[in-house]
Enzyme design. Structure first.
Site, PDB file in Angstrom:
ATOM      1  N   CYS A 292      16.471  93.494  58.081  1.00  0.00           N
ATOM      2  CA  CYS A 292      15.912  93.912  56.783  1.00  0.00           C
ATOM      3  C   CYS A 292      16.883  93.500  55.686  1.00  0.00           C
ATOM      4  CB  CYS A 292      15.702  95.429  56.763  1.00  0.00           C
ATOM      5  SG  CYS A 292      14.969  96.001  55.211  1.00  0.00           S
ATOM      6  N   LEU A 293      16.349  92.871  54.652  1.00  0.00           N
ATOM      7  CA  LEU A 293      17.202  92.438  53.534  1.00  0.00           C
ATOM      8  C   LEU A 293      17.856  93.638  52.842  1.00  0.00           C
ATOM      9  CD1 LEU A 293      14.863  89.696  52.014  1.00  0.00           C
ATOM     10  CD2 LEU A 293      16.969  89.323  53.333  1.00  0.00           C
TER      11      LEU A 293
ATOM     12  N   HIS B  82       6.388  96.158  58.917  1.00  0.00           N
ATOM     13  CA  HIS B  82       7.711  96.430  58.327  1.00  0.00           C
ATOM     14  C   HIS B  82       7.589  96.538  56.805  1.00  0.00           C
ATOM     15  CE1 HIS B  82      12.227  95.440  58.093  1.00  0.00           C
ATOM     16  NE2 HIS B  82      11.812  95.212  56.852  1.00  0.00           N
ATOM     17  N   GLU B  83       6.811  95.639  56.202  1.00  0.00           N
ATOM     18  CA  GLU B  83       6.674  95.629  54.732  1.00  0.00           C
ATOM     19  C   GLU B  83       5.853  96.808  54.235  1.00  0.00           C
ATOM     20  OE1 GLU B  83       8.720  93.803  53.553  1.00  0.00           O
ATOM     21  OE2 GLU B  83       8.940  92.188  54.998  1.00  0.00           O
TER      22      GLU B  83
ATOM     23  N   HIS C 161       7.932  99.768  53.907  1.00  0.00           N
ATOM     24  CA  HIS C 161       8.710  99.822  52.652  1.00  0.00           C
ATOM     25  C   HIS C 161       7.890 100.461  51.538  1.00  0.00           C
ATOM     26  CE1 HIS C 161      12.483  97.762  53.456  1.00  0.00           C
ATOM     27  NE2 HIS C 161      11.891  96.691  53.943  1.00  0.00           N
TER      28      HIS C 161
ATOM     29  N   GLN D 216      11.586  96.925  47.385  1.00  0.00           N
ATOM     30  CA  GLN D 216      12.959  96.435  47.575  1.00  0.00           C
ATOM     31  C   GLN D 216      13.579  95.902  46.294  1.00  0.00           C
ATOM     32  OE1 GLN D 216      11.607  94.080  51.208  1.00  0.00           O
ATOM     33  NE2 GLN D 216      13.695  94.576  51.793  1.00  0.00           N
TER      34      GLN D 216
ATOM     35  N   GLY E 244       9.889  88.192  54.541  1.00  0.00           N
ATOM     36  CA  GLY E 244       8.989  89.075  53.799  1.00  0.00           C
ATOM     37  C   GLY E 244       9.768  89.851  52.763  1.00  0.00           C
TER      38      GLY E 244
END
Ligand code: GNR
Ligand code: NI
Length: 182
Positions: free
Chosen positions: A107-108, A149-150, A153, A66, A61
Protein backbone atom coordinates in the site's frame (compact mmCIF):
# COMPACT_ATOMS: atom_id res chain seq x y z
CA UNK A 1 -5.33 23.77 -0.12
CA UNK A 2 -3.42 20.67 -1.12
CA UNK A 3 0.36 20.60 -0.99
CA UNK A 4 1.62 20.49 -4.56
CA UNK A 5 5.06 19.04 -5.15
CA UNK A 6 5.40 19.49 -8.89
CA UNK A 7 3.40 20.98 -11.68
CA UNK A 8 3.46 19.96 -15.28
CA UNK A 9 1.38 19.78 -18.36
CA UNK A 10 -0.59 16.82 -19.69
CA UNK A 11 -0.83 15.92 -23.38
CA UNK A 12 -4.06 17.92 -23.55
CA UNK A 13 -2.31 20.99 -22.14
CA UNK A 14 -4.16 21.09 -18.84
CA UNK A 15 -2.23 21.62 -15.64
CA UNK A 16 -1.73 18.48 -13.60
CA UNK A 17 -0.34 18.13 -10.13
CA UNK A 18 1.27 15.48 -8.03
CA UNK A 19 -0.54 15.18 -4.71
CA UNK A 20 0.97 14.13 -1.40
CA UNK A 21 0.00 10.58 -0.34
CA UNK A 22 -1.08 10.29 3.32
CA UNK A 23 0.72 7.61 5.34
CA UNK A 24 -0.45 5.31 8.13
CA UNK A 25 -1.23 6.01 10.97
CA UNK A 26 -2.56 9.39 9.72
CA UNK A 27 -6.16 9.52 10.98
CA UNK A 28 -7.35 11.19 7.77
CA UNK A 29 -6.99 7.73 6.18
CA UNK A 30 -9.87 6.67 8.47
CA UNK A 31 -12.36 9.07 6.87
CA UNK A 32 -15.35 7.49 5.11
CA UNK A 33 -15.64 9.03 1.64
CA UNK A 34 -18.93 10.41 0.33
CA UNK A 35 -20.47 9.64 -3.09
CA UNK A 36 -19.64 11.86 -6.05
CA UNK A 37 -22.66 13.80 -7.33
CA UNK A 38 -20.94 16.46 -9.47
CA UNK A 39 -19.43 15.08 -12.70
CA UNK A 40 -17.94 18.38 -13.87
CA UNK A 41 -14.51 19.45 -15.07
CA UNK A 42 -13.12 19.65 -11.54
CA UNK A 43 -13.74 15.90 -11.21
CA UNK A 44 -11.77 15.31 -14.44
CA UNK A 45 -8.90 17.45 -13.12
CA UNK A 46 -8.88 15.53 -9.83
CA UNK A 47 -8.80 12.20 -11.71
CA UNK A 48 -5.84 13.45 -13.80
CA UNK A 49 -3.98 14.33 -10.60
CA UNK A 50 -4.78 10.91 -9.13
CA UNK A 51 -3.47 9.11 -12.22
CA UNK A 52 -0.32 11.19 -12.27
CA UNK A 53 0.23 10.61 -8.55
CA UNK A 54 -0.36 6.85 -8.91
CA UNK A 55 2.04 6.50 -11.89
CA UNK A 56 4.67 8.68 -10.25
CA UNK A 57 4.54 6.58 -7.06
CA UNK A 58 4.65 3.33 -9.04
CA UNK A 59 1.35 2.03 -7.64
CA UNK A 60 -1.27 -0.11 -9.36
CA UNK A 61 -4.14 1.80 -7.74
CA UNK A 62 -4.96 4.92 -5.77
CA UNK A 63 -8.05 5.94 -3.81
CA UNK A 64 -8.95 9.63 -3.40
CA UNK A 65 -8.80 9.13 0.38
CA UNK A 66 -5.02 8.64 0.08
CA UNK A 67 -4.62 12.20 -1.21
CA UNK A 68 -6.97 13.58 1.46
CA UNK A 69 -9.96 13.95 -0.88
CA UNK A 70 -12.88 12.18 0.74
CA UNK A 71 -14.98 11.36 -2.30
CA UNK A 72 -15.63 7.88 -3.71
CA UNK A 73 -13.11 7.84 -6.59
CA UNK A 74 -10.47 5.23 -7.55
CA UNK A 75 -7.89 4.94 -10.29
CA UNK A 76 -6.28 1.62 -11.19
CA UNK A 77 -3.78 0.39 -13.77
CA UNK A 78 -2.85 -3.28 -13.48
CA UNK A 79 -1.40 -3.46 -17.02
CA UNK A 80 2.21 -4.52 -17.58
CA UNK A 81 2.94 -1.45 -19.72
CA UNK A 82 1.25 1.00 -17.30
CA UNK A 83 -0.84 2.43 -20.11
CA UNK A 84 -4.35 1.16 -19.31
CA UNK A 85 -5.87 3.42 -16.67
CA UNK A 86 -9.26 2.48 -15.26
CA UNK A 87 -11.43 4.99 -13.38
CA UNK A 88 -14.15 4.04 -10.90
CA UNK A 89 -16.53 6.59 -9.39
CA UNK A 90 -18.94 5.46 -6.64
CA UNK A 91 -17.86 1.80 -7.01
CA UNK A 92 -19.47 -1.09 -5.11
CA UNK A 93 -18.88 -4.81 -5.41
CA UNK A 94 -20.61 -8.11 -4.78
CA UNK A 95 -18.80 -11.40 -4.25
CA UNK A 96 -19.58 -13.67 -7.20
CA UNK A 97 -17.63 -16.76 -6.12
CA UNK A 98 -17.01 -17.93 -2.55
CA UNK A 99 -13.40 -18.87 -3.31
CA UNK A 100 -10.73 -16.67 -1.72
CA UNK A 101 -7.34 -15.58 -3.03
CA UNK A 102 -4.28 -14.95 -0.81
CA UNK A 103 -2.22 -12.12 -2.23
CA UNK A 104 0.90 -10.34 -0.98
CA UNK A 105 -0.41 -6.77 -0.74
CA UNK A 106 1.42 -3.48 -0.56
CA UNK A 107 0.00 0.00 0.00
CA UNK A 108 1.38 3.40 -0.96
CA UNK A 109 0.08 4.65 2.42
CA UNK A 110 2.09 1.94 4.27
CA UNK A 111 5.38 2.18 2.36
CA UNK A 112 7.85 -0.68 2.69
CA UNK A 113 5.47 -3.24 4.21
CA UNK A 114 3.84 -6.24 2.55
CA UNK A 115 1.26 -8.57 4.08
CA UNK A 116 -0.57 -11.59 2.72
CA UNK A 117 -4.29 -10.83 2.74
CA UNK A 118 -7.12 -13.21 1.84
CA UNK A 119 -10.02 -11.70 -0.12
CA UNK A 120 -12.79 -12.97 -2.41
CA UNK A 121 -11.21 -14.08 -5.67
CA UNK A 122 -13.97 -12.95 -8.03
CA UNK A 123 -16.17 -9.90 -7.60
CA UNK A 124 -18.66 -8.01 -9.73
CA UNK A 125 -18.02 -4.27 -9.68
CA UNK A 126 -20.81 -1.76 -10.19
CA UNK A 127 -19.50 1.73 -10.83
CA UNK A 128 -19.74 4.96 -12.74
CA UNK A 129 -17.02 6.32 -15.01
CA UNK A 130 -15.59 9.87 -14.96
CA UNK A 131 -18.62 11.11 -16.92
CA UNK A 132 -21.19 9.50 -14.64
CA UNK A 133 -22.00 6.63 -16.99
CA UNK A 134 -22.85 3.41 -15.14
CA UNK A 135 -21.02 0.17 -15.97
CA UNK A 136 -20.26 -3.15 -14.38
CA UNK A 137 -17.55 -5.74 -14.79
CA UNK A 138 -16.45 -9.03 -13.29
CA UNK A 139 -12.95 -8.83 -11.83
CA UNK A 140 -10.52 -11.68 -11.07
CA UNK A 141 -6.99 -11.99 -9.79
CA UNK A 142 -4.97 -8.83 -9.20
CA UNK A 143 -7.75 -6.53 -10.48
CA UNK A 144 -10.21 -8.03 -7.96
CA UNK A 145 -7.61 -7.71 -5.18
CA UNK A 146 -6.79 -4.13 -6.11
CA UNK A 147 -10.40 -2.91 -6.40
CA UNK A 148 -11.26 -4.40 -3.00
CA UNK A 149 -8.12 -2.81 -1.48
CA UNK A 150 -9.13 0.56 -2.97
CA UNK A 151 -12.79 0.38 -1.89
CA UNK A 152 -11.51 -0.37 1.62
CA UNK A 153 -9.63 2.98 1.50
CA UNK A 154 -12.90 4.76 0.65
CA UNK A 155 -14.39 3.18 3.78
CA UNK A 156 -11.42 4.25 5.95
CA UNK A 157 -10.02 0.74 6.06
CA UNK A 158 -6.38 -0.31 5.57
CA UNK A 159 -4.74 -3.68 4.83
CA UNK A 160 -3.13 -3.61 8.31
CA UNK A 161 -6.65 -3.94 9.76
CA UNK A 162 -6.59 -7.57 8.56
CA UNK A 163 -3.40 -8.53 10.47
CA UNK A 164 -2.70 -8.94 14.19
CA UNK A 165 -2.55 -5.91 16.48
CA UNK A 166 1.04 -6.83 17.37
CA UNK A 167 2.14 -6.68 13.72
CA UNK A 168 0.08 -3.53 13.09
CA UNK A 169 1.60 -1.75 16.10
CA UNK A 170 5.11 -2.68 14.95
CA UNK A 171 4.41 -1.21 11.52
CA UNK A 172 2.89 1.87 13.15
CA UNK A 173 5.93 2.55 15.31
CA UNK A 174 8.38 2.02 12.43
CA UNK A 175 6.46 4.43 10.19
CA UNK A 176 6.10 7.00 13.00
CA UNK A 177 9.86 6.94 13.55
CA UNK A 178 10.48 7.40 9.84
CA UNK A 179 7.93 10.25 9.67
CA UNK A 180 9.53 12.04 12.65
CA UNK A 181 12.94 11.78 11.00
CA UNK A 182 11.68 13.75 7.97
O1 GNR B 1 0.52 -0.31 -5.66
C1 GNR B 1 -0.17 -1.11 -5.00
N1 GNR B 1 0.06 -2.44 -5.12
C2 GNR B 1 -0.79 -3.40 -4.59
C3 GNR B 1 -0.32 -4.70 -4.56
C4 GNR B 1 -1.12 -5.70 -4.06
C5 GNR B 1 -2.39 -5.41 -3.61
C6 GNR B 1 -2.87 -4.11 -3.63
C7 GNR B 1 -2.07 -3.11 -4.13
S1 GNR B 1 -2.67 -1.48 -4.19
C8 GNR B 1 -1.18 -0.58 -4.08
C9 GNR B 1 -1.45 0.89 -4.27
C10 GNR B 1 -2.30 1.40 -3.12
O2 GNR B 1 -1.91 1.57 -2.01
N2 GNR B 1 -3.56 1.60 -3.38
O3 GNR B 1 -4.40 1.99 -2.41
NI1 NI C 1 -3.51 1.26 -0.56
Amino acid sequence: MYPIKLLHTSTTGTLMALRTILEFPDLRLRTIATPVTDFGSSLEALIDDMLETMYSAGGIGLAATQIDVHQRILVIDVSEDRNTPQVFVNPTFTISDQENLDYDEGCLSIPGFYETISRPKTVVIHSQDQHGKHFHLEANGILAVCIQHEIDHLDGKLMVDYISRLKRDRIRSKLEKKQKAL
